[in-house]
Design a protein around this motif. Structure first.
Motif, PDB file in Angstrom:
ATOM      1  N   VAL A   1       0.836  -1.198   0.000  1.00 40.17           N
ATOM      2  CA  VAL A   1       0.000   0.000   0.000  1.00 40.17           C
ATOM      3  C   VAL A   1       0.871   1.247   0.000  1.00 40.17           C
ATOM      4  O   VAL A   1       0.466   2.309  -0.461  1.00 40.17           O
ATOM      5  CB  VAL A   1      -0.969   0.015   1.211  1.00 40.17           C
ATOM      6  CG1 VAL A   1      -1.935   1.188   1.107  1.00 40.17           C
ATOM      7  CG2 VAL A   1      -1.745  -1.290   1.290  1.00 40.17           C
ATOM      8  N   ALA A   2       2.096   1.102   0.505  1.00 43.22           N
ATOM      9  CA  ALA A   2       3.047   2.215   0.498  1.00 43.22           C
ATOM     10  C   ALA A   2       4.408   1.682   0.091  1.00 43.22           C
ATOM     11  O   ALA A   2       4.724   0.510   0.317  1.00 43.22           O
ATOM     12  CB  ALA A   2       3.139   2.852   1.880  1.00 43.22           C
TER      13      ALA A   2
ATOM     14  N   ALA B   1      -6.461  -0.448   6.862  1.00 49.79           N
ATOM     15  CA  ALA B   1      -5.700  -0.639   5.617  1.00 49.79           C
ATOM     16  C   ALA B   1      -4.740  -1.812   5.762  1.00 49.79           C
ATOM     17  O   ALA B   1      -4.628  -2.664   4.869  1.00 49.79           O
ATOM     18  CB  ALA B   1      -4.932   0.637   5.266  1.00 49.79           C
ATOM     19  N   ALA B   2      -4.040  -1.879   6.898  1.00 53.89           N
ATOM     20  CA  ALA B   2      -3.110  -2.987   7.137  1.00 53.89           C
ATOM     21  C   ALA B   2      -3.852  -4.314   7.216  1.00 53.89           C
ATOM     22  O   ALA B   2      -3.373  -5.339   6.708  1.00 53.89           O
ATOM     23  CB  ALA B   2      -2.322  -2.742   8.421  1.00 53.89           C
ATOM     24  N   GLY B   3      -5.028  -4.299   7.846  1.00 54.88           N
ATOM     25  CA  GLY B   3      -5.817  -5.520   7.971  1.00 54.88           C
ATOM     26  C   GLY B   3      -6.257  -6.064   6.621  1.00 54.88           C
ATOM     27  O   GLY B   3      -6.301  -7.286   6.415  1.00 54.88           O
ATOM     28  N   ILE B   4      -6.582  -5.174   5.699  1.00 59.50           N
ATOM     29  CA  ILE B   4      -6.969  -5.614   4.351  1.00 59.50           C
ATOM     30  C   ILE B   4      -5.743  -6.129   3.605  1.00 59.50           C
ATOM     31  O   ILE B   4      -5.775  -7.202   2.982  1.00 59.50           O
ATOM     32  CB  ILE B   4      -7.643  -4.461   3.585  1.00 59.50           C
ATOM     33  CG1 ILE B   4      -9.001  -4.121   4.228  1.00 59.50           C
ATOM     34  CG2 ILE B   4      -7.823  -4.818   2.109  1.00 59.50           C
ATOM     35  CD1 ILE B   4      -9.677  -2.879   3.669  1.00 59.50           C
ATOM     36  N   GLN B   5      -4.660  -5.380   3.661  1.00 55.25           N
ATOM     37  CA  GLN B   5      -3.432  -5.770   2.969  1.00 55.25           C
ATOM     38  C   GLN B   5      -2.950  -7.151   3.413  1.00 55.25           C
ATOM     39  O   GLN B   5      -2.524  -7.977   2.595  1.00 55.25           O
ATOM     40  CB  GLN B   5      -2.343  -4.726   3.225  1.00 55.25           C
ATOM     41  CG  GLN B   5      -1.003  -5.036   2.560  1.00 55.25           C
ATOM     42  CD  GLN B   5       0.079  -4.028   2.951  1.00 55.25           C
ATOM     43  OE1 GLN B   5      -0.202  -3.046   3.631  1.00 55.25           O
ATOM     44  NE2 GLN B   5       1.290  -4.278   2.524  1.00 55.25           N
ATOM     45  N   LEU B   6      -3.006  -7.422   4.705  1.00 58.31           N
ATOM     46  CA  LEU B   6      -2.519  -8.688   5.235  1.00 58.31           C
ATOM     47  C   LEU B   6      -3.392  -9.873   4.862  1.00 58.31           C
ATOM     48  O   LEU B   6      -2.912 -11.009   4.809  1.00 58.31           O
ATOM     49  CB  LEU B   6      -2.414  -8.604   6.761  1.00 58.31           C
ATOM     50  CG  LEU B   6      -1.199  -7.863   7.313  1.00 58.31           C
ATOM     51  CD1 LEU B   6      -1.401  -7.528   8.785  1.00 58.31           C
ATOM     52  CD2 LEU B   6       0.067  -8.692   7.130  1.00 58.31           C
TER      53      LEU B   6
END
Length: 584
Positions: free
Chosen positions: A342-343, A418-423
């Protein structure tokens, strides 16, 4: 007369690639040169196809060699100590951005591919890091620095270098060439052999190499072999979409580019069967997917549409476009997967939104990011217009508020969502080091360098960082929450990069999908409230298997009533699983 020995399978495959790339040259001789240069026995067994060289425990860290600094220590040693001490239970792969001597672009204008920048450390530091983590190195393959020895030799008309760079006629039709920058494509250069015009896809300090010359290929085979000998096993092919040029065409994604990737993968995986190739192709989604080939090009491709679509989802409060895009994404073949980020060290690319966001929605996203302190970098389109190319902003600031209300009290929750979706998505997660700390926009660095990308390339003094991570700051809160979430993720078979994924129809305010482990034993429902208002749903919508016990992996709360209504607070999410595996 003695008969020639029959060609091995490796030799036959190499000849096939080289005949396409260099049809006017002796493919047999080129094959022998490739094998000798790479130190590869032609009888080397081929690795089995469609192998997954990863599992759910693999998480990548993206970082510059000198992002963390400490007085009296080399940055690479400081980084190694920090990652080993603080992140050994979270990270398995360390992507070291270019660590070579360079002249600009924070490392991507390479002056010498064979040495480590003395200000960062030595090759010994890279090898030591590779003993504790898998290390990914950048193969900056499209271009090198105008201050490199090769380019100095080019101007002097001597090898190595005299024939290494791509020249073009300034009167040729270059109108269709796809550009990622605003600078003129050609650079006029005075050489021993007169005035020449060299091709510069990115900047006039980054001169494009000419892979039509097999000498350039041999140079890179020597470079790759060196990296392998130093412990690097994962290879990021930087800007590889632009590798092969042809005036009169777009000079991006050309067939010979794909052929070259297939050749490099063939060589690398025969040398090291555990090696991984990742293509960095910041282009529209449909074009990006072609770099999987038939599971014979990239092992992983960057999921470039994820950053802009996920950020847009969380600031707009609608997952419509994220959901539609994921529903159309093909499951990766075994032996390939997506790299979910994401980044990164670069900005949030906007070309990957083409065909996914309308012009109005893109403008709305850009204007919101400007309100949150972001900068916008542009490129020249084929019609000569300036078009937004990427948003330069730290992820922490990008998620500080919403389109409609601006900065708000849900900053941390939105960031963790956002981190929860990415993971949880299909693929292998890659975290830019600043996303683990919640690093803010670095305006001073932009002012110092004059480059917008510097806004997200902060340099931390490690003593200052550790102080912030051990005192009540948002950096501490982010760091501990991220480590906890990553450790939960790493233990779940349903989060294997190639585990089944199915997007659920839960409207545009709840984003939800189902994952199932490769052995079908663990099922997991990931449900996210992507708005700044509470959202409710009924568990009956999820079709939970009645004979299983369902638990939220994050809170350990059990859900026994299959008909219960669940309310999620703003940006709250559940990882609802029928089996919970614990980290080893």
């Amino acid at each position: 007369m003695e008969e020639a020995a029959p060609l091995s399978q490796l030799e036959q495959r190499l000849i096939g690639h080289l005949q396409i790339l260099y049809p006017h040259l002796d493919a047999g001789e080129l094959t022998r040169n490739c094998l000798n240069t790479f130190g590869l026995d032609p009888k080397t067994d081929s690795p089995k196809p469609h192998r997954n060289i990863w599992d759910q425990s693999d998480i990548m860290l993206i970082t510059y060699a000198d992002t963390l600094r400490k007085d009296g220590d080399t940055p690479l040693n400081t980084l190694h100590d920090f990652v080993k001490t603080e992140l050994s239970e979270c990270i398995s792969v360390v992507h070291l951005l270019p660590f070579f001597p360079y002249s600009s672009d924070d490392g991507f204008s390479v002056m010498d591919y064979t040495s480590v920048n003395p200000s960062s450390g030595k090759w010994r530091n890279i090898t030591e890091l590779s003993q504790d983590f898998k290390v990914m190195g950048d193969l900056v393959i499209n271009h090198c620095s105008s201050r490199s020895m090769w380019f100095e030799n080019y101007k002097a008309g001597v090898e190595p270098g005299a024939s290494y760079f791509y020249e073009a006629d300034p009167n040729a039709d270059l109108s269709n060439v796809v550009r990622p920058r605003m600078s003129p494509l050609l650079r006029e250069v005075q050489t021993k052999n007169g005035t020449k015009y060299v091709w510069c896809t990115f900047s006039h300090d980054q001169v494009d190499l000419n892979f039509e010359n097999p000498k350039v290929l041999m140079e890179f085979l020597r470079i790759i072999r060196l990296y392998l000998e130093k412990g690097i096993r994962w290879f990021r092919l930087d800007a590889v979409a632009f590798l092969w040029k042809s005036p009169g065409t777009s000079s991006i994604n050309l067939p010979n580019t794909h052929e070259m990737i297939r050749l490099l993968r063939l060589m690398i995986e025969h040398y090291a069967p555990d090696a991984v190739i990742i293509t960095e192709t910041n282009i529209p989604n449909r074009e990006n997917l072609t770099y999987f080939g038939n599971a014979n090009e990239a092992h992983l491709i960057y999921n470039f549409s994820l950053p802009p679509l996920l950020i847009n989802t969380l600031v707009s409060g609608s997952c419509e476009h994220l959901k539609d895009w994921l529903m159309r994404m093909p499951p990766a073949q075994q032996g390939t997967t997506y790299l979910n980020f994401v980044a990164s060290h670069d900005g949030v690319g906007l070309r990957p939104t083409e065909g996914l966001l309308s012009e109005w929605e893109l403008d709305n996203l850009i204007n919101t990011m400007k309100r949150f302190g972001g900068k916008i970098s542009s490129r020249t389109s084929v019609t000569g217009e300036a078009k937004p190319y990427e948003i330069n902003i730290s992820l922490w600031d990008a998620l500080s508020g919403s389109v409609s209300k601006g900065p708000d009290q849900w900053h941390f929750a939105r960031f963790m969502c956002a981190a929860g979706i990415q993971l949880a998505l299909e693929g292998l997660p890659a975290f830019y080091i600043h996303s683990l700390f919640g690093t803010e926009n670095d305006y001073q660095r932009v002012e110092n360098t004059g480059h917008f990308r510097s806004i997200n390339r902060h340099i931390w003094n490690v003593d200052d960082l550790e102080h912030r991570l051990n005192t009540p700051t948002h950096h501490q809160k982010v760091f501990h929450a991220m480590r906890n979430l990553i450790q939960i993720r790493r233990a779940q078979p349903a989060f294997h990069p190639n585990a089944t994924q199915y997007i659920l129809h839960t409207g545009n305010k709840l984003f939800a999908f189902w994952r199932q482990s490769l052995d079908r034993r663990q099922s997991l429902f990931a449900i996210y409230n992507i708005t700044d208002e509470p959202q409710s749903f009924n568990l009956a919508e999820l079709n939970l298997i009645a004979t299983d016990d369902w638990t939220d992996l994050i809170t350990d709360q059990k859900y026994e009533d299959r008909m219960a209504q669940v309310t999620l607070m703003p940006y709250q999410f559940l990882w609802l699983a029928n089996k919970k595996s614990k980290a080893k």
